[in-house]
Design a protein around this motif. Structure first.
Motif, PDB file in Angstrom:
ATOM      1  N   GLY A   1      -5.874   5.539 -16.932  1.00 29.70           N
ATOM      2  CA  GLY A   1      -5.325   6.361 -15.856  1.00 29.70           C
ATOM      3  C   GLY A   1      -5.549   5.776 -14.471  1.00 29.70           C
ATOM      4  O   GLY A   1      -5.235   6.413 -13.464  1.00 29.70           O
TER       5      GLY A   1
ATOM      6  N   ASP B   1       2.549  -2.750  -4.163  1.00 27.58           N
ATOM      7  CA  ASP B   1       1.114  -2.621  -4.411  1.00 27.58           C
ATOM      8  C   ASP B   1       0.362  -2.212  -3.144  1.00 27.58           C
ATOM      9  O   ASP B   1      -0.637  -1.482  -3.211  1.00 27.58           O
TER      10      ASP B   1
ATOM     11  N   THR C   1      -5.628 -11.315 -17.361  1.00 30.88           N
ATOM     12  CA  THR C   1      -5.060 -10.437 -16.333  1.00 30.88           C
ATOM     13  C   THR C   1      -4.228  -9.324 -16.975  1.00 30.88           C
ATOM     14  O   THR C   1      -4.359  -8.147 -16.622  1.00 30.88           O
ATOM     15  N   SER C   2      -3.399  -9.696 -17.937  1.00 29.90           N
ATOM     16  CA  SER C   2      -2.568  -8.688 -18.618  1.00 29.90           C
ATOM     17  C   SER C   2      -3.426  -7.658 -19.344  1.00 29.90           C
ATOM     18  O   SER C   2      -3.127  -6.453 -19.309  1.00 29.90           O
TER      19      SER C   2
ATOM     20  N   LEU D   1     -10.701   8.001  -7.473  1.00 29.73           N
ATOM     21  CA  LEU D   1      -9.589   7.312  -6.799  1.00 29.73           C
ATOM     22  C   LEU D   1      -9.005   6.269  -7.751  1.00 29.73           C
ATOM     23  O   LEU D   1      -9.689   5.339  -8.151  1.00 29.73           O
ATOM     24  N   PRO D   2      -7.738   6.401  -8.107  1.00 29.17           N
ATOM     25  CA  PRO D   2      -7.198   5.556  -9.191  1.00 29.17           C
ATOM     26  C   PRO D   2      -6.955   4.089  -8.824  1.00 29.17           C
ATOM     27  O   PRO D   2      -7.013   3.229  -9.702  1.00 29.17           O
ATOM     28  N   VAL D   3      -6.680   3.756  -7.550  1.00 29.60           N
ATOM     29  CA  VAL D   3      -6.210   2.398  -7.272  1.00 29.60           C
ATOM     30  C   VAL D   3      -7.313   1.365  -7.501  1.00 29.60           C
ATOM     31  O   VAL D   3      -8.484   1.606  -7.177  1.00 29.60           O
TER      32      VAL D   3
ATOM     33  N   ILE E   1       0.205 -12.436  -0.420  1.00 28.85           N
ATOM     34  CA  ILE E   1      -1.046 -12.139  -1.128  1.00 28.85           C
ATOM     35  C   ILE E   1      -0.850 -10.987  -2.111  1.00 28.85           C
ATOM     36  O   ILE E   1      -1.543 -10.893  -3.122  1.00 28.85           O
TER      37      ILE E   1
ATOM     38  N   GLU F   1      -7.992  -2.997  -7.425  1.00 31.71           N
ATOM     39  CA  GLU F   1      -7.512  -4.355  -7.168  1.00 31.71           C
ATOM     40  C   GLU F   1      -7.897  -5.270  -8.328  1.00 31.71           C
ATOM     41  O   GLU F   1      -9.056  -5.297  -8.740  1.00 31.71           O
TER      42      GLU F   1
ATOM     43  N   ARG G   1      -4.599   0.844 -16.998  1.00 29.42           N
ATOM     44  CA  ARG G   1      -3.543   1.856 -17.122  1.00 29.42           C
ATOM     45  C   ARG G   1      -3.870   2.848 -18.228  1.00 29.42           C
ATOM     46  O   ARG G   1      -3.621   4.045 -18.080  1.00 29.42           O
TER      47      ARG G   1
ATOM     48  N   PHE H   1      -4.873  -5.207 -16.851  1.00 29.56           N
ATOM     49  CA  PHE H   1      -3.871  -4.229 -16.425  1.00 29.56           C
ATOM     50  C   PHE H   1      -3.667  -3.157 -17.494  1.00 29.56           C
ATOM     51  O   PHE H   1      -3.612  -1.962 -17.193  1.00 29.56           O
TER      52      PHE H   1
ATOM     53  N   VAL I   1      -4.754   2.915 -11.470  1.00 25.37           N
ATOM     54  CA  VAL I   1      -3.520   2.276 -11.013  1.00 25.37           C
ATOM     55  C   VAL I   1      -3.864   0.884 -10.491  1.00 25.37           C
ATOM     56  O   VAL I   1      -4.297   0.724  -9.353  1.00 25.37           O
ATOM     57  N   PRO I   2      -3.690  -0.145 -11.350  1.00 21.58           N
ATOM     58  CA  PRO I   2      -4.046  -1.495 -10.922  1.00 21.58           C
ATOM     59  C   PRO I   2      -3.001  -2.102 -10.000  1.00 21.58           C
ATOM     60  O   PRO I   2      -1.803  -1.864 -10.161  1.00 21.58           O
ATOM     61  N   VAL I   3      -3.462  -2.872  -9.025  1.00 15.15           N
ATOM     62  CA  VAL I   3      -2.562  -3.662  -8.177  1.00 15.15           C
ATOM     63  C   VAL I   3      -3.021  -5.118  -8.252  1.00 15.15           C
ATOM     64  O   VAL I   3      -4.202  -5.400  -8.471  1.00 15.15           O
ATOM     65  N   LEU I   4      -2.071  -6.027  -8.085  1.00 14.61           N
ATOM     66  CA  LEU I   4      -2.361  -7.450  -8.273  1.00 14.61           C
ATOM     67  C   LEU I   4      -2.568  -8.166  -6.933  1.00 14.61           C
ATOM     68  O   LEU I   4      -1.673  -8.167  -6.077  1.00 14.61           O
ATOM     69  N   ILE I   5      -3.742  -8.758  -6.761  1.00 12.59           N
ATOM     70  CA  ILE I   5      -3.976  -9.647  -5.623  1.00 12.59           C
ATOM     71  C   ILE I   5      -3.602 -11.044  -6.112  1.00 12.59           C
ATOM     72  O   ILE I   5      -4.269 -11.611  -6.973  1.00 12.59           O
TER      73      ILE I   5
ATOM     74  N   ALA J   1     -11.129   1.297  -5.507  1.00 11.98           N
ATOM     75  CA  ALA J   1     -11.537   2.186  -4.430  1.00 11.98           C
ATOM     76  C   ALA J   1     -12.750   2.957  -4.952  1.00 11.98           C
ATOM     77  O   ALA J   1     -12.872   3.195  -6.156  1.00 11.98           O
TER      78      ALA J   1
END
Lengths: 326, 326
Positions: free
Chosen positions: B175, A214, B164-165, B148-150, A209, B152, B172, B168, B177-181, B142
């Motif tokens: 500032g 990440d 999606t790109s 909180l930078p993170v 997933i 999803e 960024r 992202f 911090v993206p994460v990919l589900i 978050a």
């Protein structure tokens, strides 16, 4: 009985770190290992760890001053002689724990407290047969204890209450933060909490997933910034204007769904536990102070983000969070 | 299509916080709420949040400067007009999400990206029927994102890869911090990870093994000090001289036992996932650098402990960790 002199059995990461905790607080420490190799290396390893953690020395103390309070001994009987507190830090094998506690029960001072650093075995599983079992207790820290203050204290049903109290007093005097495990369970609580998170990380990874990078980022750039200051219950209390009761009454179904997804049959967010959590948070913080406490949380997180920028690691090939998409 | 102007739908905690993230990074932001009350309060709430987070302003920027880039609008069509990116932040109800996305799909610019802050519903559950569904995506942070930078990012199978790109790149630039589900699952990953920990905390509480205060302490005076800098996988890598592979090959049985205790039938620590974790950590850090990275970790923890002392809260009746025994 006042504790002045502490014996540590085992000079691995754990034993050396406990030696620092106790000697830093002013106690005399005897450090024993049955192997000559680790014994010979211990003083230099301890020196290095102390040099890397100078800000945690007491005012006016020095690395040499701490080291002078630590004596390495080659015989167990010499190490425990005169010690009011013995902290066992040997390998995590039940037979080894049984053997060393049988030996300690004979060699240590009659009134000495015998503590184990075990991360998984309750005292009852290795000290039940001993004459002085009422003086045996688990004192298991986060690793390494000279940096991370929290320490689990888990007495057996047969452990003397005065022993538990003395351990709490000792740890607090050393600047550690003891928590009480009320009933003996394997792996206690610290490793179960970390374990629950890691289990879920593996499940997400096994199902492809999200990338492992990440997932680390979700903690270190997300919850970790909050949990450095607040546990999850207190954090939940600040996330709802009605406090923790409103939070879990409203969102409890989400956690019950996750539990059910694990295979846990019963709901976990139950009224009796919400009551307990509410009593704990409301005793410390009136509901009218939630807003100002939340502001403190936010300022703390901002300070930590600033600290993290100044602490950028020189080691990594590419710094900053990895993962995501390129 | 370059993103210059962003519309936000909803002026709750989430909407106001996203307005700060985007305006702080220099974007023009239109902020909409269908309710006049929250709309009227938004500017003052945003001002207060900005004043409390001044260190996160860009060099030379000011609270007034950020506020000038935010315009509150009373009509949705006005808010989304000219916006290349629309971020929905309304209540967490599936019918409300369906309704607002149907409306946005008609009112927004044809090429605009339509993002949802939903914490639980995959895009497929509320945008599948829309003509421009390939421009819809989940962007769930978050809370609150301005601290909180993170974040999803979860595209549906039908979401355009360019969308999606672009998300992202936008995050960024701000500032974050993206994460990919990678695959759509309910509650994504962030809440599942937090949820696993909270589920286990409730289980310990329900069984009366430990107090809620002591469990919070285990996090805030234990793992939280490490997780502020390192995710659990990277932390495990530094806990074994042979790195993360040695760690999980040696201790995997502990996590499998915890999983089994939850009711999860299969082992979770499996070789294929250990391989993935090892590839991730070894790409960033050669095994020869583990010791120096561990030293960085220790210095970071010490800095954080010093910071925590200077950040003591004025709000609490009794400060410091509570719980334990008296």
């Amino acid at each position: 009985m006042e504790i002045r002199h502490i014996a540590i059995v085992g000079t691995g990461i754990m034993g050396n770190s406990w030696a620092i905790v106790y000697a830093r607080a002013g106690f005399r420490v005897s450090l024993y290992d049955r192997e000559a190799g680790p014994r010979a290396l211990a003083p230099q390893k301890i020196r290095t760890a102390l040099e890397h953690s100078r800000p945690l020395l007491r005012d006016g103390d020095t690395v040499d001053g701490v080291l002078e309070r630590i004596t390495v001994r080659g015989e167990l009987v010499d190490a425990v002689s005169g010690a009011q507190f013995v902290h066992e830090c040997i390998e995590e094998k039940i037979d080894s724990k049984k053997a060393i506690f049988a030996e300690l029960s004979k060699l240590a001072e009659p009134n000495a407290i015998l503590a184990s650093s075990t991360s998984s075995f309750p005292v009852s599983t290795f000290a039940s047969e001993l004459d002085n079992r009422e003086r045996c207790i688990v004192v298991h820290p986060a690793t390494p204890p000279h940096l991370l203050p929290v320490t689990e204290v888990c007495p057996a049903p047969f452990t003397d209450e005065d022993v538990t109290s003395a351990v709490f007093a000792l740890l607090r005097e050393c600047g550690q933060v003891p928590v009480l495990i009320k009933r003996e369970i394997p792996s206690f609580v610290l490793n179960r909490l970390q374990g629950a998170l890691i289990v879920e990380m593996f499940r997400c990874l096994n199902d492809d997933i999200i990338s492992p990078a990440d997932m680390d980022t979700i903690i270190s750039e997300g919850f970790g910034l909050r949990w450095a200051f607040l546990g999850p219950f207190e954090a939940a209390d600040l996330s709802s204007s009605g406090g923790v009761r409103e939070y879990f009454e409203r969102f409890g179904f989400i956690f019950n769904a996750i539990a059910s997804d694990f295979g846990i049959a019963e709901p976990v967010v139950v009224p009796a536990s919400i009551d307990k959590i509410e009593r704990y948070v409301r005793e410390r913080l009136p509901i009218s102070a939630i807003a100002s406490r939340a502001q403190w949380r936010d300022e703390s997180i901002i300070s930590l983000r600033t600290l993290k920028i100044s602490q950028r690691s020189p080691t990594l090939d590419s710094d900053g969070p990895s993962g995501g998409i390129e």
